[in-house]
Design a protein around this motif. Structure first.
Motif, PDB file in Angstrom:
ATOM      1  N   VAL A 254       0.822  -1.212   0.000  1.00  0.00           N
ATOM      2  CA  VAL A 254       0.000   0.000   0.000  1.00  0.00           C
ATOM      3  C   VAL A 254       0.859   1.266   0.000  1.00  0.00           C
ATOM      4  O   VAL A 254       0.393   2.343   0.366  1.00  0.00           O
ATOM      5  CB  VAL A 254      -0.957   0.014   1.218  1.00  0.00           C
ATOM      6  CG1 VAL A 254      -1.920  -1.155   1.140  1.00  0.00           C
ATOM      7  CG2 VAL A 254      -0.172  -0.010   2.532  1.00  0.00           C
ATOM      8  N   ALA A 255       2.124   1.131  -0.422  1.00  0.00           N
ATOM      9  CA  ALA A 255       3.039   2.277  -0.396  1.00  0.00           C
ATOM     10  C   ALA A 255       2.525   3.435  -1.242  1.00  0.00           C
ATOM     11  O   ALA A 255       2.688   4.605  -0.870  1.00  0.00           O
ATOM     12  CB  ALA A 255       4.426   1.856  -0.872  1.00  0.00           C
ATOM     13  N   LEU A 256       1.912   3.135  -2.387  1.00  0.00           N
ATOM     14  CA  LEU A 256       1.400   4.192  -3.251  1.00  0.00           C
ATOM     15  C   LEU A 256       0.275   4.955  -2.558  1.00  0.00           C
ATOM     16  O   LEU A 256       0.265   6.192  -2.542  1.00  0.00           O
ATOM     17  CB  LEU A 256       0.896   3.595  -4.573  1.00  0.00           C
ATOM     18  CG  LEU A 256       0.256   4.582  -5.562  1.00  0.00           C
ATOM     19  CD1 LEU A 256       1.282   5.629  -5.994  1.00  0.00           C
ATOM     20  CD2 LEU A 256      -0.292   3.842  -6.782  1.00  0.00           C
ATOM     21  N   GLN A 257      -0.671   4.237  -1.959  1.00  0.00           N
ATOM     22  CA  GLN A 257      -1.773   4.897  -1.274  1.00  0.00           C
ATOM     23  C   GLN A 257      -1.290   5.712  -0.075  1.00  0.00           C
ATOM     24  O   GLN A 257      -1.843   6.762   0.246  1.00  0.00           O
ATOM     25  CB  GLN A 257      -2.795   3.854  -0.788  1.00  0.00           C
ATOM     26  CG  GLN A 257      -3.462   3.057  -1.895  1.00  0.00           C
ATOM     27  CD  GLN A 257      -2.760   1.739  -2.162  1.00  0.00           C
ATOM     28  OE1 GLN A 257      -1.569   1.718  -2.482  1.00  0.00           O
ATOM     29  NE2 GLN A 257      -3.507   0.640  -2.029  1.00  0.00           N
ATOM     30  N   ALA A 258      -0.249   5.212   0.591  1.00  0.00           N
ATOM     31  CA  ALA A 258       0.268   5.896   1.781  1.00  0.00           C
ATOM     32  C   ALA A 258       1.262   7.000   1.432  1.00  0.00           C
ATOM     33  O   ALA A 258       1.702   7.743   2.309  1.00  0.00           O
ATOM     34  CB  ALA A 258       0.926   4.889   2.725  1.00  0.00           C
ATOM     35  N   ASN A 259       1.661   7.105   0.162  1.00  0.00           N
ATOM     36  CA  ASN A 259       2.562   8.149  -0.324  1.00  0.00           C
ATOM     37  C   ASN A 259       3.994   7.979   0.187  1.00  0.00           C
ATOM     38  O   ASN A 259       4.688   8.959   0.485  1.00  0.00           O
ATOM     39  CB  ASN A 259       2.042   9.540   0.068  1.00  0.00           C
ATOM     40  CG  ASN A 259       2.668  10.653  -0.739  1.00  0.00           C
ATOM     41  OD1 ASN A 259       2.998  10.476  -1.914  1.00  0.00           O
ATOM     42  ND2 ASN A 259       2.859  11.807  -0.120  1.00  0.00           N
ATOM     43  N   VAL A 260       4.463   6.722   0.252  1.00  0.00           N
ATOM     44  CA  VAL A 260       5.852   6.478   0.660  1.00  0.00           C
ATOM     45  C   VAL A 260       6.618   5.678  -0.388  1.00  0.00           C
ATOM     46  O   VAL A 260       7.716   5.185  -0.108  1.00  0.00           O
ATOM     47  CB  VAL A 260       5.913   5.744   2.015  1.00  0.00           C
ATOM     48  CG1 VAL A 260       5.300   6.584   3.116  1.00  0.00           C
ATOM     49  CG2 VAL A 260       5.245   4.367   1.950  1.00  0.00           C
ATOM     50  N   ASN A 261       6.075   5.548  -1.583  1.00  0.00           N
ATOM     51  CA  ASN A 261       6.695   4.713  -2.628  1.00  0.00           C
ATOM     52  C   ASN A 261       7.764   5.489  -3.375  1.00  0.00           C
ATOM     53  O   ASN A 261       7.698   5.671  -4.591  1.00  0.00           O
ATOM     54  CB  ASN A 261       5.629   4.184  -3.587  1.00  0.00           C
ATOM     55  CG  ASN A 261       4.898   5.302  -4.312  1.00  0.00           C
ATOM     56  OD1 ASN A 261       4.632   6.350  -3.724  1.00  0.00           O
ATOM     57  ND2 ASN A 261       4.561   5.083  -5.579  1.00  0.00           N
ATOM     58  N   LYS A 262       8.799   5.911  -2.664  1.00  0.00           N
ATOM     59  CA  LYS A 262       9.858   6.704  -3.288  1.00  0.00           C
ATOM     60  C   LYS A 262      11.028   5.814  -3.702  1.00  0.00           C
ATOM     61  O   LYS A 262      11.282   4.777  -3.092  1.00  0.00           O
ATOM     62  CB  LYS A 262      10.331   7.789  -2.327  1.00  0.00           C
ATOM     63  CG  LYS A 262       9.329   8.915  -2.127  1.00  0.00           C
ATOM     64  CD  LYS A 262      10.013  10.132  -1.521  1.00  0.00           C
ATOM     65  CE  LYS A 262       9.115  11.351  -1.561  1.00  0.00           C
ATOM     66  NZ  LYS A 262       9.831  12.582  -1.181  1.00  0.00           N
ATOM     67  N   TYR A 263      11.760   6.274  -4.710  1.00  0.00           N
ATOM     68  CA  TYR A 263      12.925   5.549  -5.212  1.00  0.00           C
ATOM     69  C   TYR A 263      14.187   6.193  -4.648  1.00  0.00           C
ATOM     70  O   TYR A 263      14.395   7.409  -4.758  1.00  0.00           O
ATOM     71  CB  TYR A 263      12.972   5.599  -6.740  1.00  0.00           C
ATOM     72  CG  TYR A 263      11.797   4.930  -7.416  1.00  0.00           C
ATOM     73  CD1 TYR A 263      11.851   3.589  -7.769  1.00  0.00           C
ATOM     74  CD2 TYR A 263      10.639   5.647  -7.701  1.00  0.00           C
ATOM     75  CE1 TYR A 263      10.775   2.972  -8.394  1.00  0.00           C
ATOM     76  CE2 TYR A 263       9.557   5.035  -8.331  1.00  0.00           C
ATOM     77  CZ  TYR A 263       9.638   3.698  -8.672  1.00  0.00           C
ATOM     78  OH  TYR A 263       8.573   3.094  -9.295  1.00  0.00           O
ATOM     79  N   THR A 264      15.042   5.367  -4.071  1.00  0.00           N
ATOM     80  CA  THR A 264      16.291   5.892  -3.514  1.00  0.00           C
ATOM     81  C   THR A 264      17.189   4.723  -3.141  1.00  0.00           C
ATOM     82  O   THR A 264      16.792   3.561  -3.270  1.00  0.00           O
ATOM     83  CB  THR A 264      16.021   6.746  -2.258  1.00  0.00           C
ATOM     84  OG1 THR A 264      17.220   7.397  -1.850  1.00  0.00           O
ATOM     85  CG2 THR A 264      15.512   5.881  -1.112  1.00  0.00           C
ATOM     86  N   GLY A 265      18.374   5.034  -2.671  1.00  0.00           N
ATOM     87  CA  GLY A 265      19.255   4.022  -2.101  1.00  0.00           C
ATOM     88  C   GLY A 265      18.895   3.845  -0.637  1.00  0.00           C
ATOM     89  O   GLY A 265      19.529   4.431   0.245  1.00  0.00           O
TER      90      GLY A 265
END
Length: 402
Positions: free
Chosen positions: A54-65
């Motif tokens: 549910v990362a997209l719905q929670a707004n934490v689906n970021k790309y990083t190291g």
């Protein structure tokens, strides 16, 4: 996905956990994930548990190291926020908006640290102002000791010695010798020559930033140790924290277990909050009031760093002081206050999730002590804000001393 660290997050305050996964992304592959039970697709009675991201719905689906993760009430008294120290990109500070979603406020808070490469990280209140501070290590870069102010901004108060770069893995903040002051342990990996572990005491100092002093780490130096993860727990029940250090990655080495050889006569208290289901209450905050040293705060961290996990227990050293009151705050905002007796020092206290109407178990005398402690802490906070050369007048305003 290339996972690095995980954390338990009660994002909605229901007592049910999502699992935050800090992934090391490759371009647009492998964002940070948030895995939780899909209640509509699950049948618990039949043993069918369906999971969804549910990362997209929670707004934490970021790309990083992605590297280290900690979880707790960083920016509030209760809600579970998420801090990630990352590599090859800025850190994330996800503020819980109260509806199960998050907003990254790292830039506004001053903790982006965009050009460094984070590893181990921990949460603590280092200066006793009741606000959650952040300490972490950067891989061969300056280590950070961020104190939070009343505007939810963070200032790095690391000394030159504390900030000295190293091949860092785990960072632990704990009171190892039960003297009422926190220590910070740096666990390094000797991948190119010696890389000894180090430990610093961070001593609370009224109206000023804390004093930071390097201590002798003794046998735990392990200059040739290939340190990976590390954690603390009271393994033998003597009230002193024991240090476990794992090794590996670039060489095979056994686990080390260290006992602290100071503070055996100091008092202590261990507090274990529970969720409404009886599980360890990760993300909870525990505040302990004492007779002589004010309030001390611990976070039951749902993440606790990098390649490791801390125990879900609030451990307090007391020195020669006595704890008088404990307060517990759960991620849903529910709280519980309880007075303590002298006979309860040097014990483990379990705190059940309160039912409606059970928020307080204080006597009238204890309520007076809480009020006095809160006023004292408020005055200390005002003094810190006024700064050197000023005092707080009778109207609660800054005035020139004398």
């Amino acid at each position: 996905m290339a996972g690095r660290s995980v954390a338990c997050v009660d994002r909605k305050g229901t007592g049910r956990y999502s699992i935050y996964v800090a992934n090391y992304a490759s371009g647009n592959v492998g964002p940070h994930a948030l895995i939780e039970m899909d209640e509509a697709a699950s049948d618990v009675e039949k043993g069918v548990i369906a999971l969804s991201n549910v990362a997209l719905q929670a707004n934490v689906n970021k790309y990083t190291g992605g590297r280290g993760v900690v979880v707790g009430p960083i920016l509030s008294d209760a809600r579970s926020d998420i801090f990630c120290d990352n590599e090859n990109g800025p850190n994330f500070l996800f503020q819980n908006k109260g509806d199960g979603t998050f907003k990254d406020v790292a830039a506004e808070a001053g903790v982006e640290d965009r050009y460094e490469h984070g590893r181990g990280v921990a949460l603590a209140d280092f200066n006793g102002d009741g606000k959650t501070d952040i300490v972490y290590g950067n891989w061969n870069g300056p280590h950070r000791l961020y104190l939070q102010d009343s505007q939810q901004r963070f200032k790095d108060v690391a000394t030159q010695a504390f900030a000295t770069p190293s091949p860092i893995r785990t960072v632990i903040a704990a009171d190892f010798d039960n003297d009422l002051q926190l220590e910070v342990f740096f666990n390094n990996i000797a991948y190119r020559g010696n890389a000894p572990n180090r430990i610093f005491r961070v001593s609370r100092k009224q109206n000023s930033d804390p004093d930071v002093t390097e201590l002798d780490v003794g046998d735990a130096s392990e200059p040739q140790g290939r340190g990976t993860g590390a954690t603390v727990t009271d393994f033998d029940g003597d009230g002193l924290l024991d240090l476990f250090v794992a090794h590996g990655e670039s060489a095979s080495q056994p686990i080390s277990v260290f006992k602290v050889n100071q503070g055996s006569s100091n008092k202590w208290l261990r507090v274990v909050p529970r969720t409404r289901f009886g599980a360890f209450a990760r993300g909870a905050k525990v505040v302990m009031f004492t007779k002589h040293s004010g309030a001390h705060t611990r976070i039951i961290d749902g993440g606790s760093g990098y390649l490791c996990e801390m125990e879900p227990v609030a451990h307090f050293g007391l020195g020669t002081d006595d704890a008088t009151i404990i307060e517990v705050y759960w991620p849903d905002g529910r709280s519980f206050v309880r007075s303590l007796e002298s006979a309860e020092m040097n014990t483990v206290i379990e705190i059940a999730y309160p039912n409606e109407g059970e928020e307080s178990a204080l006597t009238s005398d204890a309520q007076v002590r809480v009020h006095a402690n809160e006023e004292e802490e408020s005055m200390h906070s005002l003094h810190r804000q006024c700064g050197e050369g000023f005092t707080v007048n009778t109207k609660g305003r800054c005035a020139v001393t004398g």
